[in-house]
Write a protein that holds these residues in place. Structure first.
Motif, mmCIF file in Angstrom:
data_model
loop_
_atom_site.group_PDB
_atom_site.id
_atom_site.type_symbol
_atom_site.label_atom_id
_atom_site.label_comp_id
_atom_site.label_asym_id
_atom_site.label_seq_id
_atom_site.Cartn_x
_atom_site.Cartn_y
_atom_site.Cartn_z
ATOM 1 N N THR A 27 0.802 -1.234 -0.005
ATOM 2 C CA THR A 27 0.033 -0.009 -0.055
ATOM 3 C C THR A 27 0.737 1.319 0.018
ATOM 4 O O THR A 27 2.066 1.188 0.407
ATOM 5 N N LEU A 44 -3.158 11.381 0.481
ATOM 6 C CA LEU A 44 -3.378 10.160 -0.315
ATOM 7 C C LEU A 44 -3.883 9.151 0.866
ATOM 8 O O LEU A 44 -2.994 9.134 2.017
ATOM 9 N N ASP A 47 -4.143 3.173 2.883
ATOM 10 C CA ASP A 47 -4.537 1.908 2.622
ATOM 11 C C ASP A 47 -4.377 1.673 0.980
ATOM 12 O O ASP A 47 -5.080 0.893 0.672
ATOM 13 N N GLN A 48 -4.350 2.826 0.285
ATOM 14 C CA GLN A 48 -4.463 2.669 -1.264
ATOM 15 C C GLN A 48 -3.280 1.783 -1.672
ATOM 16 O O GLN A 48 -2.345 1.712 -1.550
#
Ligand code: M6P
Ligand code: ZN
Length: 183
Positions: A27, A44, A47-48
């Motif tokens: 991530t 941002l 957890d992206q």
């Protein structure tokens, strides 16, 4: 050893049918510190998903003479003017080399030798990249779609992330007027 068949990239995109194929993911949160623009990074979600790696590791880690295989899927995106990229590493056993080759999408392979000279090679479907021993390697996705690339490396190479995590590469790949440039 179990026998696995890799008919196409779609094999990896499906559920893991291949016995012994291990999936790992990184991530943005796990890439803390690698991007220059901390403000943009903090906007941002941690957890992206940045990338996923499907690995086939038929030998125990450290086995001399064995080979590992992996496919990395790096998602498109930017942190400020810097592209989403892999963490990057030298090999633990410094002289071990590796092949990368492009499968899908567009990117750049960023390379740095022991004297901290940095250069880059364009990745595209079918491009082949030999990474000699003693050369750190990282991939950036410079396109708008997923960048997939395959890798083959010795099972006794190991990963040494420390120097890159602490000092990075000596140049950064950034977007300048719509095109990737080393700065
Ligand atoms: C390739 C190989 C792997 C590596 C992966 C992601 O598939 O080089 O060994 O783990 O890319 O790169 P990194 O480990 O630098 O995040
Ligand atoms: Zn490597």
């Amino acid at each position: 050893h179990k026998k696995i068949v890799i008919p196409s990239l779609s094999f990896f995109q499906d559920e893991l049918k291949g016995e012994g194929v291990v999936k790992s993911r990184r991530t943005l949160g796990e890439l803390a510190g690698i991007f220059e623009n901390q403000d943009a990074y903090s906007q941002l979600p941690l957890d992206q998903l940045a990338y996923e790696v499907y690995s086939y590791l038929p030998e125990r880690e450290g086995t001399p003479g064995g080979l590992y295989f992996g496919i990395t899927q790096l998602y498109p995106g930017k942190v400020g003017d810097e592209y989403f990229m892999t963490k990057g590493h030298f090999h633990q056993q410094e002289d071990r080399s590796e092949y990368y080759w492009g499968l899908e999408g567009e990117g750049m392979l960023i390379l740095m030798d022991r004297e901290r000279n940095t250069w880059a090679e364009r990745m595209m479907p079918g491009s082949l990249h030999y990474i000699p021993g003693g050369v750190a390697h990282r991939v950036a996705n410079t396109g708008n779609s997923v960048l997939s690339f395959a890798a083959c490396w010795p099972s006794d190479a190991g990963h040494n992330y420390e120097e890159i995590a602490n000092k990075g590469f000596s140049a950064r790949l950034v977007e300048v007027d719509g095109t990737p440039k080393l700065r």
